[in-house]
Design an enzyme around this catalytic site. Structure first.
Site, mmCIF file in Angstrom:
data_model
loop_
_atom_site.group_PDB
_atom_site.id
_atom_site.type_symbol
_atom_site.label_atom_id
_atom_site.label_comp_id
_atom_site.label_asym_id
_atom_site.label_seq_id
_atom_site.Cartn_x
_atom_site.Cartn_y
_atom_site.Cartn_z
ATOM 1 N N VAL A 88 3.963 -5.682 2.704
ATOM 2 C CA VAL A 88 3.717 -6.824 3.588
ATOM 3 C C VAL A 88 4.244 -8.105 2.934
ATOM 4 C CG1 VAL A 88 1.945 -8.137 4.819
ATOM 5 C CG2 VAL A 88 1.660 -5.669 4.497
ATOM 6 N N ASP A 118 -10.989 1.280 8.531
ATOM 7 C CA ASP A 118 -10.693 0.725 7.208
ATOM 8 C C ASP A 118 -11.228 -0.703 7.117
ATOM 9 O OD1 ASP A 118 -9.733 0.839 4.618
ATOM 10 O OD2 ASP A 118 -7.635 0.458 5.184
ATOM 11 N N GLY A 155 0.843 -1.186 0.000
ATOM 12 C CA GLY A 155 0.000 0.000 0.000
ATOM 13 C C GLY A 155 0.879 1.236 0.000
HETATM 14 P P1 ADP Z 1 -1.829 -2.994 3.756
HETATM 15 O O1 ADP Z 1 -3.296 -3.028 3.392
HETATM 16 O O2 ADP Z 1 -1.437 -1.750 4.479
HETATM 17 O O3 ADP Z 1 -0.946 -3.314 2.608
HETATM 18 P P2 ADP Z 1 -2.428 -5.254 5.508
HETATM 19 O O4 ADP Z 1 -2.110 -5.259 6.962
HETATM 20 O O5 ADP Z 1 -3.864 -5.135 5.130
HETATM 21 O O6 ADP Z 1 -1.531 -4.137 4.813
HETATM 22 O O7 ADP Z 1 -1.844 -6.589 4.877
HETATM 23 C C1 ADP Z 1 -1.806 -6.794 3.474
HETATM 24 C C2 ADP Z 1 -2.217 -8.217 3.129
HETATM 25 O O8 ADP Z 1 -1.350 -9.142 3.758
HETATM 26 C C3 ADP Z 1 -3.607 -8.588 3.621
HETATM 27 O O9 ADP Z 1 -4.609 -8.229 2.722
HETATM 28 C C4 ADP Z 1 -3.496 -10.096 3.763
HETATM 29 O O10 ADP Z 1 -3.663 -10.720 2.516
HETATM 30 C C5 ADP Z 1 -2.052 -10.285 4.198
HETATM 31 N N1 ADP Z 1 -1.922 -10.381 5.668
HETATM 32 C C6 ADP Z 1 -1.769 -9.371 6.547
HETATM 33 N N2 ADP Z 1 -1.672 -9.816 7.813
HETATM 34 C C7 ADP Z 1 -1.771 -11.175 7.755
HETATM 35 C C8 ADP Z 1 -1.725 -12.236 8.722
HETATM 36 N N3 ADP Z 1 -1.568 -11.995 10.033
HETATM 37 N N4 ADP Z 1 -1.842 -13.506 8.276
HETATM 38 C C9 ADP Z 1 -1.988 -13.771 6.952
HETATM 39 N N5 ADP Z 1 -2.030 -12.823 6.002
HETATM 40 C C10 ADP Z 1 -1.925 -11.531 6.373
HETATM 41 MG MG MG Z 2 -5.041 -3.676 4.219
#
Ligand code: ADP
Ligand code: MG
Length: 352
Positions: free
Chosen positions: A36, A167, A31
């Site tokens: 991630v 969100d 993002g």
């Molecule tokens: P951002 O939206 O800021 O990029 P997120 O925290 O939503 O970050 O994480 C991005 C993606 O990573 C999520 O949509 C999911 O697919 C995956 N993800 C995040 N945290 C986990 C978790 N604890 N276990 C498995 N998948 C995760």
């Molecule tokens: Mg997210």
């Protein structure tokens, strides 16, 4: 001060990590505020952690670490299991915050909703078995009810802690394979009104597809953050006055809508719905009056599902998706809604 001792002792016994401990795996998301990855530990000698998730975040990572620490102590089951967060300053891009969670599972609700099989593809995941019912709206309704109940339960945990997520969307709801439940992730835009953390609304963070019509969560009369002790004393009052949690309820209502109506599951479908609803001044009943007479088969199926049991699903939806925040139900009240009435469900299965 007992709380401080507990927090300190807990901190002492929790594993701490540094940059070199991780081997980067698949990129899971990217993002504006971070990247991630799925990661594993370089040295697997210590206690088995299993797969982990790493978010490399910009300056907002500090708030996200704070929120995750608070969630772990106050309502751990609401969100993905947070392991550790730290400032990583040796990166070439300057200081980054690194956040570590346990890897909860492969699929978000968004992934699952993209499947043509939805909601049947979720059935055995959450109910443990396939229901003894023919495929049809009653069976779909029961699966959707269970997903929504789990989501509202997690949300009630956050709201009772004083945290507004801001969100809530299918992309930020992960299916935890360990607990067989949906959990909330991504506290990057969250705000904790009781302590005044991230008090000033950052509306640019909000996802317009799921955001409630109010631009600011707190009224514009309270534009800046008071000092922490003042905020702590004031915020229960402000919470009651402004009902900031109802922002998340609107987003959750849109998720119920998407689950019920296949045609609104795609981005373009949801954007189109939002446009129609806005044209009806956010009056869902007016929208229905307008849309139903010329509804496609897909759309009719959604109304049919929400109309089961005297229309309790539709009633719940209209109590969540409302223009005025204070007219929306709370997560706790929604959980007590007859839509989730187990007796009703039992009666239904006896009638089969
Ligand atoms: P951002 O939206 O800021 O990029 P997120 O925290 O939503 O970050 O994480 C991005 C993606 O990573 C999520 O949509 C999911 O697919 C995956 N993800 C995040 N945290 C986990 C978790 N604890 N276990 C498995 N998948 C995760
Ligand atoms: Mg997210």
């Amino acid at each position: 001060w007992d709380m401080f001792v507990l927090a300190f002792v807990e901190r002492l016994f929790r594993p701490t990590y540094k940059k070199d401990d991780f081997v980067l795996g698949k990129k899971l998301g990217e993002g504006a505020f971070g990247v991630v990855y799925k990661v594993s530990l370089a040295k697997k000698s210590s206690a088995k952690e299993g797969d982990l998730v790493l978010k490399k975040a910009t300056e907002y990572g500090a708030v996200e670490i704070w929120m995750n620490e608070r969630v772990r102590r106050a309502c751990a089951s609401s969100c993905a299991d947070f392991v550790y967060g730290f400032l990583e300053s040796s990166s070439k891009k300057g200081a980054e915050y690194w956040l570590i969670w346990r890897f909860e599972g492969e699929s978000t609700l968004a992934d699952l909703m993209q499947s043509k099989e939805f909601p049947y593809n979720v059935e055995s995941m959450i109910l443990g078995e396939v229901q003894d019912l023919p495929k049809g709206i009653e069976r779909e309704n029961k699966i959707i009810q269970t997903i929504l109940r789990q989501l509202l339960f997690a949300l009630d945990g956050l709201h009772s802690t004083g945290i507004v997520h801001r969100d809530i969307k299918p992309q930020n709801i992960i299916f935890s394979e360990g607990s067989r439940t949906f959990k909330i992730i991504d506290l990057g835009a969250a705000t904790d009104l009781r302590v005044g953390i991230n008090y000033i609304p950052k509306e640019f963070l909000l996802d317009p597809r799921y955001a409630a019509p109010e631009q600011y969560i707190m009224s514009t009369q309270t534009p800046s953050a008071p000092s922490a002790p003042v905020a702590a004393a004031l915020s229960p009052v402000l919470w009651q006055l402004n009902l900031p949690d109802r922002f998340d309820i609107y987003s959750t209502g849109l998720i119920l809508l998407q689950m019920a109506f296949p045609s609104f599951r795609s981005d373009s479908g949801l954007i189109q719905f939002n446009r129609q609803l806005k044209r009806c001044d956010y009056d869902l009943v007016a929208w229905r009056k307008n849309a139903e007479p010329r509804a496609s088969a897909d759309l009719r199926k959604g109304f049919e599902l929400l109309d089961l049991d005297g229309g309790i699903g539709w009633e719940l939806l209209t109590s969540m998706v409302r223009y005025k925040a204070r007219q929306r139900t709370s997560a706790k009240a929604a959980l007590a809604h007859p839509y989730f009435d187990k007796e009703g469900l039992l009666a239904l299965s006896f009638m089969q």
